[in-house]
Enzyme design. Sequence first.
Site, PDB file in Angstrom:
ATOM      1  N   GLU A  62       1.064  -0.898  -0.142  1.00  0.00           N
ATOM      2  CA  GLU A  62       0.028  -0.318  -0.104  1.00  0.00           C
ATOM      3  C   GLU A  62       0.702   1.618  -0.108  1.00  0.00           C
ATOM      4  O   GLU A  62       0.330   2.563   0.359  1.00  0.00           O
ATOM      5  CB  GLU A  62      -1.561  -0.369   1.544  1.00  0.00           C
ATOM      6  CG  GLU A  62      -2.326   0.147   0.564  1.00  0.00           C
ATOM      7  CD  GLU A  62      -2.008  -0.167  -0.476  1.00  0.00           C
ATOM      8  OE1 GLU A  62      -3.120  -0.793  -1.003  1.00  0.00           O
ATOM      9  OE2 GLU A  62      -2.644   1.308  -1.063  1.00  0.00           O
TER      10      GLU A  62
HETATM   11  C1  FAD Z   1       1.842  -9.384   0.319  1.00  0.00           C
HETATM   12  C2  FAD Z   1       1.665  -8.696  -0.370  1.00  0.00           C
HETATM   13  C3  FAD Z   1       0.399  -8.094  -1.262  1.00  0.00           C
HETATM   14  C4  FAD Z   1       1.113  -7.123  -1.981  1.00  0.00           C
HETATM   15  N1  FAD Z   1      -0.568  -7.153  -1.930  1.00  0.00           N
HETATM   16  C5  FAD Z   1      -1.001  -6.177  -3.564  1.00  0.00           C
HETATM   17  C6  FAD Z   1      -1.896  -5.947  -3.984  1.00  0.00           C
HETATM   18  O1  FAD Z   1      -3.378  -6.475  -3.921  1.00  0.00           O
HETATM   19  N2  FAD Z   1      -2.007  -4.942  -4.907  1.00  0.00           N
HETATM   20  C7  FAD Z   1      -1.165  -4.613  -5.999  1.00  0.00           C
HETATM   21  O2  FAD Z   1      -1.059  -3.921  -6.679  1.00  0.00           O
HETATM   22  N3  FAD Z   1       0.395  -4.240  -5.647  1.00  0.00           N
HETATM   23  C8  FAD Z   1       0.254  -5.557  -4.134  1.00  0.00           C
HETATM   24  N4  FAD Z   1       1.629  -5.935  -3.348  1.00  0.00           N
HETATM   25  C9  FAD Z   1       2.537  -5.058  -4.133  1.00  0.00           C
HETATM   26  C10 FAD Z   1       3.432  -3.572  -2.695  1.00  0.00           C
HETATM   27  O3  FAD Z   1       2.365  -2.666  -2.884  1.00  0.00           O
HETATM   28  C11 FAD Z   1       5.237  -3.598  -3.474  1.00  0.00           C
HETATM   29  O4  FAD Z   1       5.445  -4.743  -3.395  1.00  0.00           O
HETATM   30  C12 FAD Z   1       4.868  -2.235  -3.112  1.00  0.00           C
HETATM   31  O5  FAD Z   1       4.834  -0.646  -3.306  1.00  0.00           O
HETATM   32  C13 FAD Z   1       6.599  -1.458  -3.115  1.00  0.00           C
HETATM   33  O6  FAD Z   1       6.989  -1.945  -4.291  1.00  0.00           O
HETATM   34  P1  FAD Z   1       8.153  -3.053  -4.475  1.00  0.00           P
HETATM   35  O7  FAD Z   1       8.015  -3.996  -3.777  1.00  0.00           O
HETATM   36  O8  FAD Z   1       8.351  -3.200  -6.789  1.00  0.00           O
HETATM   37  O9  FAD Z   1       9.022  -2.135  -3.994  1.00  0.00           O
HETATM   38  P2  FAD Z   1       9.788  -1.127  -5.107  1.00  0.00           P
HETATM   39  O10 FAD Z   1       9.257  -0.123  -5.473  1.00  0.00           O
HETATM   40  O11 FAD Z   1      11.293  -1.651  -5.658  1.00  0.00           O
HETATM   41  O12 FAD Z   1      11.251  -0.377  -3.903  1.00  0.00           O
HETATM   42  C14 FAD Z   1      11.976  -0.404  -2.650  1.00  0.00           C
HETATM   43  C15 FAD Z   1      12.491   0.552  -1.870  1.00  0.00           C
HETATM   44  O13 FAD Z   1      12.654   1.558  -2.315  1.00  0.00           O
HETATM   45  C16 FAD Z   1      12.129   2.508  -1.686  1.00  0.00           C
HETATM   46  N5  FAD Z   1      11.537   3.527  -2.842  1.00  0.00           N
HETATM   47  C17 FAD Z   1      11.287   2.679  -4.449  1.00  0.00           C
HETATM   48  N6  FAD Z   1      10.897   4.402  -5.515  1.00  0.00           N
HETATM   49  C18 FAD Z   1      11.202   5.143  -4.288  1.00  0.00           C
HETATM   50  C19 FAD Z   1      11.346   6.694  -4.035  1.00  0.00           C
HETATM   51  N7  FAD Z   1      10.980   6.908  -5.398  1.00  0.00           N
HETATM   52  N8  FAD Z   1      12.210   7.886  -3.648  1.00  0.00           N
HETATM   53  C20 FAD Z   1      11.425   7.310  -2.328  1.00  0.00           C
HETATM   54  N9  FAD Z   1      12.536   5.957  -2.211  1.00  0.00           N
HETATM   55  C21 FAD Z   1      11.931   4.476  -2.951  1.00  0.00           C
HETATM   56  C22 FAD Z   1      10.851   2.086  -1.249  1.00  0.00           C
HETATM   57  O14 FAD Z   1      10.445   2.332  -0.679  1.00  0.00           O
HETATM   58  C23 FAD Z   1      11.528   0.882  -0.932  1.00  0.00           C
HETATM   59  O15 FAD Z   1      12.104   0.703   0.281  1.00  0.00           O
HETATM   60  C24 FAD Z   1       1.818  -6.394  -2.250  1.00  0.00           C
HETATM   61  C25 FAD Z   1       2.979  -7.420  -2.310  1.00  0.00           C
HETATM   62  C26 FAD Z   1       3.266  -7.888  -1.630  1.00  0.00           C
HETATM   63  C27 FAD Z   1       4.752  -8.685  -0.923  1.00  0.00           C
END
Ligand code: FAD
Length: 591
Positions: free
Chosen positions: A443
């Site tokens: 989220e």
């Molecule tokens: C169990 C689970 C359930 C989920 N359920 C859903 C769902 O129902 N629907 C859905 O759409 N998604 C879902 N997700 C996805 C979840 O919302 C994403 O994992 C989350 O938004 C982070 O994206 P990412 O994992 O690609 O991490 P990344 O975006 O790669 O982030 C990695 C790190 O970099 C930081 N970061 C990234 N970009 C920036 C920036 N611009 N500035 C500063 N810091 C930054 C982040 O804060 C984090 O610490 C789920 C994930 C999990 C693990």
Amino acid sequence: MAQVLTDRRDIDFVLYEQFDVEEYTRHEKFQDYNKKTFDLIIKEARNLAVKEILPTFAEGDREGVKFESGRVSVPACYHRPYQLLREGEWTAMIADPDLGGQGLPRCIAQAASEYMVGANYALTLYGYLGHAAGELIEYFGTDVQKKLFLKKMYTGQWSGTMQLTEPQAGSDVGALTTAAVKNPDGTYCLTGNKIFITAGDHDLTENIIHPVLARIEGAPPGTKGISLFLVPKIWVNDDGSLGEPNDIVCTGIEEKMGIHGSATCQLTLGGKGHCRGLLLGEENRGLQVMFHMMNAARLDVGFIGFVCGSAAYMYAVNYAKERLQGKDLEKLADPAAPQVPIIRHPDVRRMLMGMKTRTEGMRSLLYYVAGLFDRQTCSADKQEKAYLQGLIDLLTPLVKSYCTDRGFEICVEAMQVYGGYGYTRDYPIEQLLRDCKIASIYEGTNGIQAMDLLGRKLGMQQGAVFMNFLQEIQNTVAGAKKIPLLAELAGSVDDAANQLGEAALHLGKTAMSPGVRVAFAFAKPFLDAMGDVCMAWMHLWRAVEAVPQLEKRAGSLDAAARQVIDDRPGGLDFVWGIVLCHGEIISHAAQ
Ligand SMILES: Cc1cc2nc3c(=O)[nH]c(=O)nc-3n(C[C@H](O)[C@H](O)[C@H](O)COP(=O)(O)OP(=O)(O)OC[C@H]3O[C@@H](n4cnc5c(N)ncnc54)[C@H](O)[C@@H]3O)c2cc1C
């Protein structure tokens, strides 16, 4: 009998003493309710949670979700409580009764949810998502869409999802590549891959309605070219009957650290070129629509973090009253002194006090925010509604980030209270800790929330919303200064709020300068400090309500104050709360 999952006395204190929730029953929307019915609903929720949901907590974790022959199945023990959640109309408590809800104030729905979510949130997520996705249709759908989907989603007959994430588009939602092409009949043909989709496929319901973010052919790049589509797992015919399976296929599920009963799915849309979707809202304005669901989900995920912490605290305090270890500190030299419950040891009490303080502060904050929604519902005044909306918008990233981080920390501390047993699977803490962790990540990660607070929310209406927030604190401070016991603490909260205002101004200015990177490096510490100030504010507010009552009961303030050092973990804990929270503010300021 010891309380489990959550503290009913504290819920009642917050509902009826700190915030006058009964007041809402004067409004026609809630006029069929009164305190008696509210209490009954919370009691029923507790019964369902303890008898039917809690037994699935460990069992669902051990069994997990299965993906076999292209089908996803949830733990077998989930089916019965899911049906009971449906039968009791627990899946959409705040929704209109005509649409399958109970029409409850949000505060009461939240109180009921403390039990049900605390019992096993991996299970309750399935019902939650049907309601949350349904709200998108209620607010932004056409009449036809509402007729086709709404009631079935609110009643849990069909469930829902939210589909944003793709392998290259996590936090960076604008990088998504799922594509949509308009068909001659007005529907859209979608192709793409989504990952990490909670409840993306499962066998609890006959249909799943997926709100999917995608880009229509030729739309602008980035977030401005994103549209939102309703993609049913099974196509829904014009007369509401179920048609052919849609071309949206689960290709795998994630093996996760926690919430093993929650299906986290990879989905392929249009693998055979036949994935049909209906536009929800306008073309290229999908993200604005989806933000409604995302904001609601952010508050709900913050609530989940709090609930995990609250349950962990309840388990820990009950355990500490029963586990015998060591002698009383004052009787160490006495070889005949008996073992005492570990709650007698100052270090264990320190941990429990810290957990209790955070739990109760967060509970107050969450009911304050839920009350902002209820007050909006009860208000006919446009200006008041806008004022309340401003506070909701400002506090949404704070609730999401602060409550999920603090909730997780409480789980960690609870494990410490249990000692070695807490690290084993024989007790619920290790699972709560695992289940809780994801709340700080999905989220919108907590780092992204902090950027939202600094980059968007502090500056809303040229800072007027943030000033309104500070004024709300000052209103409590003014009341507290009239109570002699609280005057000094009120002064401390006043100082903390002023310092927060100064820090916000400084950070805001820095963010508009070449020092922008420095400002954003401090976004998260700022959010945490603002959360700590909120805790101090909420504890002061609680004290304003509690002190006169305690004084009346104990006969004098001195007698009441003595209860602080009483053996009970209850008593005047709010004083400790203020002290602890204030201590944290000072340490933040010193960093
Ligand atoms: C169990 C689970 C359930 C989920 N359920 C859903 C769902 O129902 N629907 C859905 O759409 N998604 C879902 N997700 C996805 C979840 O919302 C994403 O994992 C989350 O938004 C982070 O994206 P990412 O994992 O690609 O991490 P990344 O975006 O790669 O982030 C990695 C790190 O970099 C930081 N970061 C990234 N970009 C920036 C920036 N611009 N500035 C500063 N810091 C930054 C982040 O804060 C984090 O610490 C789920 C994930 C999990 C693990």
